[in-house]
Design an enzyme around this catalytic site. Structure first.
Site, short mmCIF file in Angstrom:
data_model
loop_
_atom_site.label_atom_id
_atom_site.label_comp_id
_atom_site.label_asym_id
_atom_site.label_seq_id
_atom_site.Cartn_x
_atom_site.Cartn_y
_atom_site.Cartn_z
N ARG A 165 0.84 -1.21 0.00
CA ARG A 165 0.00 0.00 0.00
C ARG A 165 0.87 1.26 0.00
O ARG A 165 0.60 2.23 0.70
CB ARG A 165 -0.94 0.03 1.22
N SER A 239 -10.55 -0.08 3.79
CA SER A 239 -9.72 -0.32 4.99
C SER A 239 -9.17 1.00 5.49
O SER A 239 -8.54 1.73 4.73
CB SER A 239 -8.54 -1.23 4.65
N GLU A 335 -4.55 4.35 6.24
CA GLU A 335 -4.28 4.12 4.82
C GLU A 335 -4.67 5.33 3.96
O GLU A 335 -3.92 5.70 3.06
CB GLU A 335 -5.06 2.86 4.38
#
Ligand SMILES: Cc1cc2nc3c(=O)[nH]c(=O)nc-3n(C[C@H](O)[C@H](O)[C@H](O)COP(=O)(O)OP(=O)(O)OC[C@H]3O[C@@H](n4cnc5c(N)ncnc54)[C@H](O)[C@@H]3O)c2cc1C
Length: 339
Positions: A165, A239, A335
């Site tokens: 990520r 998320s 995130e």
């Protein structure tokens, strides 16, 4: 010069449905549009906020910056090699639309990444991943306008420095490039990736040699619809935290105290932990703090119960981080990009 909009409501432009206004917004459909915007005598001096589909951003209030909304179009097969196809997409195309487009043309390879919201141009920023596949594994190169110089640069996989990520666009080059076009390589012959638990029943049915890419696509879409809240119904950004990665020494101390902890050994000796499990273990699943909440089916997803502000979501996120840190000595990292 593309049209400039003033005092724009950004609530419809972020999947969390958070309130916030942009003092200026410009939509760019080409590299020349980007260059015109950054060369503009007034706008050129403003700080910039690059916006795709708004599915991975947290708005904490009004944005006193030039919001550059990326709407570069285009989908094409650019090359057919013996062992792969190369497809190119404009940064403003929908990611899921690209996955559907490739499958409809008999160019499989992206089906595990189906149903991820957002645009093609944002996909390399956090190296999107799901169901055992990351964008970096299908990545060929991208074109981006360097905002300081206005020049177009082409970056290959190594230059993008992809990680979990993560990429150079979240690190050293954050805010420096506006991605305009992305090229992906789709390996030939196609092989299904069915290692992920939700997909393994396709394999168990003995379907591996004959499973079609569209069956994998359908399964991924079905599972995602069942597990994740639809942002049109319940605002969210997927998320909220990354799954933490810890070293073997920290892991062995932790597993002694917390034998049930969900973990995945990584090739280099580190361990990845399931952030959702850590949050649930701290009792947060389904709980609310004001209008911000933790999804009742997936503790990793924070949601807007209606009327939440970005600050309220950030307060909830901070309270969760605190609980997880107190119990597991692990610092969860958000995130989405926070503005
Ligand atoms: C329900 C749901 C499920 C999700 N599931 C997943 C998942 O399975 N896997 C996953 O990886 N992610 C997932 N996400 C997160 C999100 O979909 C991805 O991160 C997506 O790539 C974001 O695209 P976007 O266009 O909405 O980007 P935005 O939210 O608009 O922007 C995200 C970041 O990228 C930057 N950016 C955007 N476009 C450009 C550009 N053209 N050039 C340079 N910088 C740019 C922005 O400045 C910002 O920092 C999910 C989100 C939701 C809401």
């Amino acid at each position: 010069m593309p049209l400039i909009e003033n005092n724009v409501d950004l609530q419809p432009y972020n999947t969390f449905g958070l309130p916030g206004r942009a003092s200026r917004l410009v939509r760019v459909r080409s590299e020349d549009d980007v260059r015109s915007a950054i060369a503009h005598p007034e706008l050129g001096r403003m700080p910039r906020f690059i916006l795709g589909g708004g599915s991975n951003v947290m708005l904490t209030g009004d944005v006193d910056a030039l919001v550059v909304k990326v709407e570069v179009p285009g989908l094409k097969l650019v090359e057919t090699r013996e062992d792969e196809w190369i497809v190119e997409a404009g940064a403003g195309e929908s990611w899921h639309g690209l996955v559907e487009w490739t499958l409809a043309r008999g160019l499989p390879g992206l089906e595990n990444l189906a149903f991820i919201p957002g645009t093609v141009g944002a996909a390399p920023v956090q190296n999107i991943g799901a169901y055992g596949l990351e964008l970096s594994e299908r990545f060929e190169s991208l074109d981006a306008v360097e905002l300081a110089s206005g020049l177009t640069r082409t970056l290959d996989r190594e230059e993008c420095r992809f990680g979990y990520r993560d990429s150079i666009f979240k690190g050293d080059a954050a805010g420096s490039f506006l991605i305009t076009r992305v090229r992906l390589r789709l390996p030939r012959p196609w092989r299904p990736l069915l290692g992920y638990p939700d997909l393994s029943t396709l394999k168990e049915q003995g379907a591996t040699p004959s499973v079609a890419p569209t069956e994998v696509f359908d399964r991924v879409c079905t599972v995602r619809r069942a597990k994740l809240p639809d942002p049109a119904v319940l605002g969210n950004a997927g998320s909220f935290f990354k799954n933490p990665v810890i070293c073997a020494r920290q892991f062995s101390a932790l597993i002694e105290r917390e034998p049930a902890i969900v973990h995945y050994p990584l090739p280099g000796g580190d361990y990845k932990l399931a952030a959702g499990w850590l949050i649930e273990a701290c009792g947060w699943k389904g709980r609310n703090m004001g209008r911000a909440g933790v999804h009742d089916r997936q503790a990793l997803v924070l949601v807007n119960r209606g009327g939440a502000s970005g600050r309220a979501v950030m307060d909830l996120a901070a309270a969760i981080q605190q609980s997880v840190f107190e119990r597991f000595a692990i610092r969860l990292e958000p995130e989405p990009t926070v503005f």
